[in-house]
Design a protein around this motif. Structure first.
Motif, PDB file in Angstrom:
ATOM      1  N   UNK A  36      -9.484  12.178  -6.237  1.00  0.00           N
ATOM      2  CA  UNK A  36      -9.319  13.515  -6.492  1.00  0.00           C
ATOM      3  C   UNK A  36      -8.146  14.055  -6.970  1.00  0.00           C
ATOM      4  N   UNK A  37      -7.879  15.057  -7.755  1.00  0.00           N
ATOM      5  CA  UNK A  37      -6.807  15.643  -8.267  1.00  0.00           C
ATOM      6  C   UNK A  37      -5.800  16.591  -7.276  1.00  0.00           C
ATOM      7  N   UNK A  38      -4.721  16.589  -7.865  1.00  0.00           N
ATOM      8  CA  UNK A  38      -3.948  17.687  -6.987  1.00  0.00           C
ATOM      9  C   UNK A  38      -3.310  18.499  -7.962  1.00  0.00           C
ATOM     10  N   UNK A  39      -2.821  19.594  -7.526  1.00  0.00           N
ATOM     11  CA  UNK A  39      -2.582  20.747  -8.247  1.00  0.00           C
ATOM     12  C   UNK A  39      -2.937  22.203  -7.580  1.00  0.00           C
ATOM     13  N   UNK A  40      -2.473  23.260  -8.223  1.00  0.00           N
ATOM     14  CA  UNK A  40      -2.668  24.526  -7.744  1.00  0.00           C
ATOM     15  C   UNK A  40      -4.150  25.023  -8.068  1.00  0.00           C
ATOM     16  N   UNK A  41      -4.706  25.726  -7.241  1.00  0.00           N
ATOM     17  CA  UNK A  41      -6.006  26.292  -7.573  1.00  0.00           C
ATOM     18  C   UNK A  41      -6.389  27.457  -6.827  1.00  0.00           C
ATOM     19  N   UNK A  68      -7.964  32.058 -17.362  1.00  0.00           N
ATOM     20  CA  UNK A  68      -7.449  30.719 -16.992  1.00  0.00           C
ATOM     21  C   UNK A  68      -8.624  29.838 -16.564  1.00  0.00           C
ATOM     22  N   UNK A  82      -9.274  25.953 -10.999  1.00  0.00           N
ATOM     23  CA  UNK A  82      -7.696  25.297 -11.143  1.00  0.00           C
ATOM     24  C   UNK A  82      -6.954  26.149 -11.909  1.00  0.00           C
ATOM     25  N   UNK A  83      -5.783  26.455 -11.443  1.00  0.00           N
ATOM     26  CA  UNK A  83      -4.740  27.042 -12.255  1.00  0.00           C
ATOM     27  C   UNK A  83      -3.596  26.293 -12.802  1.00  0.00           C
ATOM     28  N   UNK A  84      -2.891  26.495 -13.905  1.00  0.00           N
ATOM     29  CA  UNK A  84      -2.055  25.697 -14.476  1.00  0.00           C
ATOM     30  C   UNK A  84      -0.740  25.694 -13.686  1.00  0.00           C
ATOM     31  N   UNK A  85      -0.323  26.690 -13.038  1.00  0.00           N
ATOM     32  CA  UNK A  85       0.975  26.619 -12.403  1.00  0.00           C
ATOM     33  C   UNK A  85       0.921  27.662 -11.185  1.00  0.00           C
ATOM     34  N   UNK A 423     -18.461  27.011 -17.391  1.00  0.00           N
ATOM     35  CA  UNK A 423     -17.586  26.650 -17.946  1.00  0.00           C
ATOM     36  C   UNK A 423     -18.167  25.661 -19.220  1.00  0.00           C
TER      37      UNK A 423
ATOM     38  N   UNK B 111     -12.058  19.229 -19.571  1.00  0.00           N
ATOM     39  CA  UNK B 111     -11.529  20.427 -18.892  1.00  0.00           C
ATOM     40  C   UNK B 111     -12.498  20.714 -17.623  1.00  0.00           C
ATOM     41  N   UNK B 116     -12.823  16.932 -13.342  1.00  0.00           N
ATOM     42  CA  UNK B 116     -11.721  16.921 -12.688  1.00  0.00           C
ATOM     43  C   UNK B 116     -11.050  15.872 -12.056  1.00  0.00           C
ATOM     44  N   UNK B 117     -12.004  15.064 -11.315  1.00  0.00           N
ATOM     45  CA  UNK B 117     -11.393  13.930 -10.238  1.00  0.00           C
ATOM     46  C   UNK B 117     -10.887  12.937 -11.170  1.00  0.00           C
ATOM     47  N   UNK B 120      -8.184  15.492 -14.279  1.00  0.00           N
ATOM     48  CA  UNK B 120      -7.476  16.503 -13.943  1.00  0.00           C
ATOM     49  C   UNK B 120      -7.567  17.899 -14.253  1.00  0.00           C
ATOM     50  N   UNK B 122      -8.571  21.495 -16.050  1.00  0.00           N
ATOM     51  CA  UNK B 122      -7.817  22.358 -16.799  1.00  0.00           C
ATOM     52  C   UNK B 122      -6.252  21.947 -17.014  1.00  0.00           C
ATOM     53  N   UNK B 123      -5.628  21.308 -16.079  1.00  0.00           N
ATOM     54  CA  UNK B 123      -4.212  21.143 -16.150  1.00  0.00           C
ATOM     55  C   UNK B 123      -3.988  19.681 -16.417  1.00  0.00           C
ATOM     56  N   UNK B 126       0.116  13.880 -15.566  1.00  0.00           N
ATOM     57  CA  UNK B 126       1.221  14.125 -15.827  1.00  0.00           C
ATOM     58  C   UNK B 126       1.785  12.508 -15.632  1.00  0.00           C
ATOM     59  N   UNK B 231      -3.379  17.786 -21.552  1.00  0.00           N
ATOM     60  CA  UNK B 231      -3.933  18.947 -21.204  1.00  0.00           C
ATOM     61  C   UNK B 231      -5.192  19.192 -22.243  1.00  0.00           C
TER      62      UNK B 231
END
Lengths: 452, 329, 300
Positions: A36-41, A68, A82-85, A423, B111, B116-117, B120, B122-123, B126, B231
């Motif tokens: 799975x990914x990490x990051x803000x959402x 977004x 998911x949000x970029x930042x 999307x 995206x 996503x898994x 990643x 939309x973001x 890295x 991205x």
């Protein structure tokens, strides 16, 4: 038409195999299960009085108004964007996608403004839902959470009902694409030019109507639309008179002009961006409406009006092409430019009229597209590929083909959300284009050409 | 306004990592458009699979960076094949739309929440290219003369990038002056004629699509490595338009066209950016334009350049305009 | 130059005694067409029940404009797909075979509107025609030594052909700079590089000045005398009567008559078909009408 049936069958089998191969390869390329990914959402679980609500669309946009991401709630009501930042975002629930028996508890509660997301956070937000008909509350400041109150009964719409609903939405979207793509198709038919700047005519139309319907002008939208059509026609005519006709006179090749149109599109689009900024705006007069309801189908009076007006305009264009002198001349030039010229048709004049009509229609379509969504600087460019898909699906250069193809594109885009996330709706529409080209390269209504 | 520093910016831009990366991707496009006449408007899709091949292999699966590069190139081959099967039998203009659509389809999927898994969403992903920078032979610091200087990181990417440009150009040179290249150019001029002489046009177009696509993926992989991130939304159709501008600027169908095109393109773009920014800072435009608009004005400039080139110098600023006039289509 | 109006010469001797009727069998056919039909929408463009082409002859397909000659050409050479029908070349089935394979088997065509490769030089245009080039494979192409020797042989053959067609002075010019007549010659030279056994020329004399027409006809008969089979498509029947060993006439997509030029001139169906096209049949001794203003293509 005589044919050897078994050979046709063998070809069909071969083509189906190719289609499958392409589809499989795409899937292999795209999906493979993994970590799975990490990051803000921003995420949440949408619940009604009696359980999770599926199929509702939520849009997250930055505080500047840029979208977004979008998400549609899953079977268990969950959604995540998911949000970029880290930062503040606006989350909007599309009330049109709510089941008919539910409504938001808070009036104006479809948008949660300035939802703060900390670095690394997966922020949860809640949209309280109540049964339709319950009086709406005015929100207390900052109240974005709270358990959904219990309510009586009401099942979610059946999947066939959802299908009908999306079909209607698809037709609305399809007729808008059709209106905008007629000009694209006629220009290609009469001059052979693939005009990449056609999307900008759409944007210009929507923008002009927006400017004239807001202060300082505040004209009624109908009047502003008429102004937009005139401006769109003039811009189209200016492109033809100021650029394409001189280029044709100089004997420019089609590829040369095609690439020039890409340059023109870049110039126009970014001038619009500098002039109007990147925000998304809406026509103020038609933002909030309650839906009309026929069985499983609900549609806002605005969307219904848009659809009906578009269909009337399409019928008008058909009449123009089939019955009037200049329309017939247009089709003659599309069929065979040299022959038309030899039989005394003033081709330059026909082409100019095609640009005027096409520009006007694109601008009108832009207003309609803006009405059903938002007005922003690259809306036309976003629509452009779908227009091309429609035009090619129907057969390049055939105006009626463009209408049929656009309807297919619009319906595929909307109905795909029955099974897939919103999307991806444009992706499916474009995929249909590529698959159709595999089976019928000349398009649905196009004719095969003679070689050599 | 410090004119020297603006000029320095421009010169930095013309040799910087971006110029090398775009030169590589444009060489791939040159194989398609310049030598074979394929109107491929989805070159950015090859860059995308190249970039994500590296990023996903390393960041998601934990494989080595070098395996990742191979995965990226492999993905480009697969993409070329599945893109070529439906589109290479089509007329040129259909091909243009189909390829640009394919690029967008790929971007939408990469995206999407589904992917996503892996990607990643939309973001993006890295920090996957550390092994590349561990090989950097240049000690940290800044290198250069006067206002033209690079940090050791950029210098390393530039070195690798321009070496790749030379090697790939050499490969393309050897290929296009061979009988193989002769058939490609024949297909560009008239595919029916090539077919009437017993050439399997479809197969040659496919080979061209794969070769140019893999070269595009090399560019994409290097782009991902350079910024240590991917991205999906930075791989949009406008990148392909940039590549066309570069190719036409330098001259399509020539060996040095994409290289010279990229150098000039990046000089103009970075010079103009720097110029505009300091002009805005000096208040030359009043309220008309602010700093945030500079990016948009860059696109206006590229678009205008594309139009003027196509109208007046379609064979490129170094090309022989007479040669293109032979092209009556 | 042999523009003399000839009765079936030595090459046409095999046709002696063949009855002049549509679909007649020939003693030694190289191409046999059976029931080939092509429709465009509801329009029947071509519908040929049976046609045989005798080996080693010049066979002309004539007919007014729009008779379906060029479409028929496209069909048998694989450039268009018939709705139905079969045809064989040297006994091999060709239905469904792609155009490039048909060319490799020795049935090579030219085009009505010349397809010179403008931004390739004349010599490159001709060298392209050679078959079985090792250097056309991707990996060997990178290593020049693997194909350099063969390339020299090809170049020598190409130079010979340029010499023969009086194009040697254009050798290193872009083909796009050629005049219309030179393009026709170049196309023929290029087609010969493929080693055709059957050469199919689509209106090679259209838009060419009378002097060059004579030269082209001379080249064509010389090729026939070397043992090649040639099919000519021509809507202006006068031009080909002098050189043809056999003539097949098309009208409205159907084969309406076959025979020696002498037979065809006297054929009622042919006269009827051509009457609509405004010109009466000329006397049999006039192979070319020198007064006819040929539209000569401009040099670009």
């Amino acid at each position: 038409m005589r044919k050897q049936p078994w050979r046709g069958f063998r070809e069909a089998v071969l083509r189906v195999r190719l289609v499958l191969l392409v589809a499989c390869a795409f899937l292999v390329l795209i999906f493979t299960p993994s970590a799975s990914a990490q990051g803000e959402s921003i995420k949440g679980t949408l619940r009604g009085p009696d359980g999770p609500v599926a199929g509702v669309t939520l849009t997250v946009s930055s505080s500047g108004g840029d979208e977004v991401g979008k998400a549609t709630t899953a079977k268990d009501g969950t959604w995540e964007v998911a949000v970029p930042d880290a930062g503040a975002y606006d989350v909007t629930l599309d009330t049109k996608t709510l089941p008919k028996d539910l409504q938001l508890r808070n009036q104006g509660g479809e948008t949660l403004a300035d939802v703060a997301v900390a670095a690394g956070q997966n922020r949860t937000v809640i949209f309280p839902l109540v049964a339709a008909g319950t009086p709406q509350e005015t929100p207390s400041p900052g109240a974005t959470a709270g358990p959904a109150p219990p309510a009586e009964d009401g099942a979610g719409p059946s999947s066939f009902g959802r299908f009908l609903q999306l079909l209607v939405a698809g037709i609305t979207f399809g007729v808008i694409i059709a209106i905008t793509s007629i000009g694209l198709s006629l220009v290609f038919g009469t001059t052979g030019l693939i005009n990449f700047a056609h999307g900008e005519l759409v944007t210009i139309g929507a923008m002009v109507a927006y400017v004239f319907s807001t202060s300082p002008f505040t004209l009624p939208l109908a009047v502003a639309t008429l102004i937009a059509i005139v401006v769109g026609a003039l811009v189209g005519g200016a492109m033809e008179g100021g650029l394409w006709r001189p280029m044709r006179r100089r004997g420019a090749g089609l590829i040369q002009m095609f690439i020039m149109s890409i340059g023109l599109a870049l110039v126009l689009r970014h001038i619009i961006l500098v002039a109007f900024g990147s925000r998304r705006s809406q026509y103020s007069q038609y933002t909030i409406q309650s839906s009309l309801q026929w069985g499983p189908i609900s549609i806002t009076p605005r969307d219904l009006t848009v659809t009906i007006i578009c269909i009337i305009v399409l019928l008008g264009v058909a009449y123009w092409l089939l019955r009037t002198r200049i329309g017939k001349a247009t089709r003659a030039v599309s069929d065979n430019r040299d022959l038309a010229e030899a039989s005394g048709i003033n081709v330059d004049r026909v082409v100019m009229i095609v640009w005027l009509v096409g520009g006007g229609l694109a601008a009108f379509g832009g207003v309609m597209y803006g009405l059903t969504g938002a007005v922003y600087w690259d809306m036309g460019f976003n629509l452009l590929l779908l227009m091309f898909a429609g035009v090619i699906l129907g057969g390049l250069g055939s105006a009626f083909g463009a209408v049929v193809g656009s309807l297919i594109v619009g319906i595929v885009a909307q109905v795909s959300t029955l099974w897939f996330p919103v999307e991806l709706q444009f992706a499916w529409a474009l995929l249909v284009l590529i698959l159709v080209l595999l089976v019928r390269p000349q398009g649905i209504l196009g004719r095969a050409q003679r070689a050599g | 306004m410090d004119f020297l520093s603006i000029l320095g910016n421009g010169v930095r831009g013309m040799f910087g990592p971006e110029a090398a990366i775009y030169a590589i991707a444009a060489i791939g496009l040159n194989v398609h458009f310049g030598y074979t006449g394929l109107l491929n408007f989805g070159q950015v899709a090859f860059m995308l699979v190249g970039a994500y091949g590296v990023a996903v292999s390393v960041a998601t699966f934990g494989w080595s960076l070098w395996v990742g590069v191979l995965v990226g190139l492999g993905c480009a081959v697969v993409l070329a094949l599945i893109l070529g099967i439906p589109t290479l039998r089509l007329r040129g203009d259909y091909l243009a739309i189909a390829t640009i659509a394919a690029g967008e389809i790929l971007r939408y999927f990469y995206r999407s929440a589904y992917a996503e898994p892996l990607t990643g969403g939309v973001y993006g992903l890295r920090q996957f290219a550390d092994p590349f920078f561990e090989l950097n032979p240049f000690p940290p610091g800044r290198y250069g003369i006067g206002p033209i200087d690079f940090d050791s990181r950029s210098l390393w990417v530039m070195t690798v990038g321009w070496i790749l440009v030379v090697l790939i150009s050499l490969l393309v040179f050897l290929l296009v002056r061979s009988p193989w290249g002769r058939v490609l150019r024949a297909v560009r001029e008239d595919e029916l004629a090539a077919r009437s002489l017993g050439k399997n046009v479809y197969s040659f177009k496919m080979q061209s699509l794969v070769l140019g696509g893999v070269i595009g993926a090399v560019g994409g992989a290097l782009l991902a490595i350079n910024v240590q991130s991917v991205q999906p939304d930075s791989y949009n159709p406008v990148t392909t338009f940039y590549l066309y501008a570069i190719l036409i600027l330098g001259g399509a169908g020539t060996i040095f066209g994409p290289i010279i095109g990229s150098i000039i393109f990046w000089f103009i773009v970075t010079f103009f950016d720097a110029f505009l920014r300091s002009a805005v800072g000096a208040g030359w435009f009043g309220d008309l334009i602010d700093g945030a608009d500079v990016g948009a004005i860059r696109f206006v400039l590229v678009g205008l350049g594309l139009m003027l080139l196509m109208a007046f110098r379609p064979a490129g600023i170094l090309g022989d305009p007479k040669e293109l006039r032979l092209d009556v289509r | 130059m042999s523009a003399e109006p000839a009765a079936p010469g030595p090459a046409g001797a095999g046709l002696a005694g063949v009855r002049p009727e549509p679909g007649v069998a020939k003693p030694d056919p190289i191409l046999v067409v059976d029931g080939v039909a092509r429709y465009f929408g509801g329009l029947r463009a071509v519908d040929v029940d049976h046609l045989e082409v005798q080996r080693g002859t010049i066979t002309s397909l004539i007919g007014p404009n729009g008779a379906g000659k060029s479409t028929f050409f496209n069909l048998v050479t694989g450039f268009d797909k018939p709705n139905q029908g079969r045809w064989t070349f040297e006994g091999q089935q060709l239905a469904g075979v792609p155009a490039y394979r048909i060319a490799r088997r020795g049935m090579v065509r030219t085009f009505q509107l010349t397809k010179t490769l403008g931004r390739l030089t004349t010599i490159e245009n001709v060298k392209l025609g050679a078959t079985g080039q090792r250097g056309e494979h991707f990996l060997p192409a990178i290593f020049r030594p693997s194909w350099a020797h063969q390339e020299r042989e090809i170049e020598a053959r190409a130079d010979e052909l340029l010499e023969r067609f009086n194009l040697a002075h254009m050798r290193n010019e872009f083909a796009g700079t050629m005049s219309g007549g030179q393009r026709k010659l170049l196309e023929m030279a290029r087609a010969l590089m493929v080693h055709p056994r059957l050469l199919m020329l689509d209106e090679p004399m259209a838009g060419v000045n009378p002097a060059l027409t004579q030269s082209l006809l001379g080249h064509i008969t010389a090729l026939r005398d070397d043992g090649m089979t040639i099919i000519l498509v021509e809507h202006d029947m006068d031009v080909v009567m002098g050189v043809s060993d056999w003539v097949a006439c098309f009208a409205e997509g159907r084969l309406i008559a076959e025979g020696t030029p002498r037979d065809i001139r006297a054929n009622k169906a042919v006269i009827d078909a051509y009457l609509g096209s405004s010109r009466a049949l000329p006397e049999e001794t006039a192979p070319v009408d020198p007064a006819q203003p040929d539209e000569v293509e401009d040099t670009p």
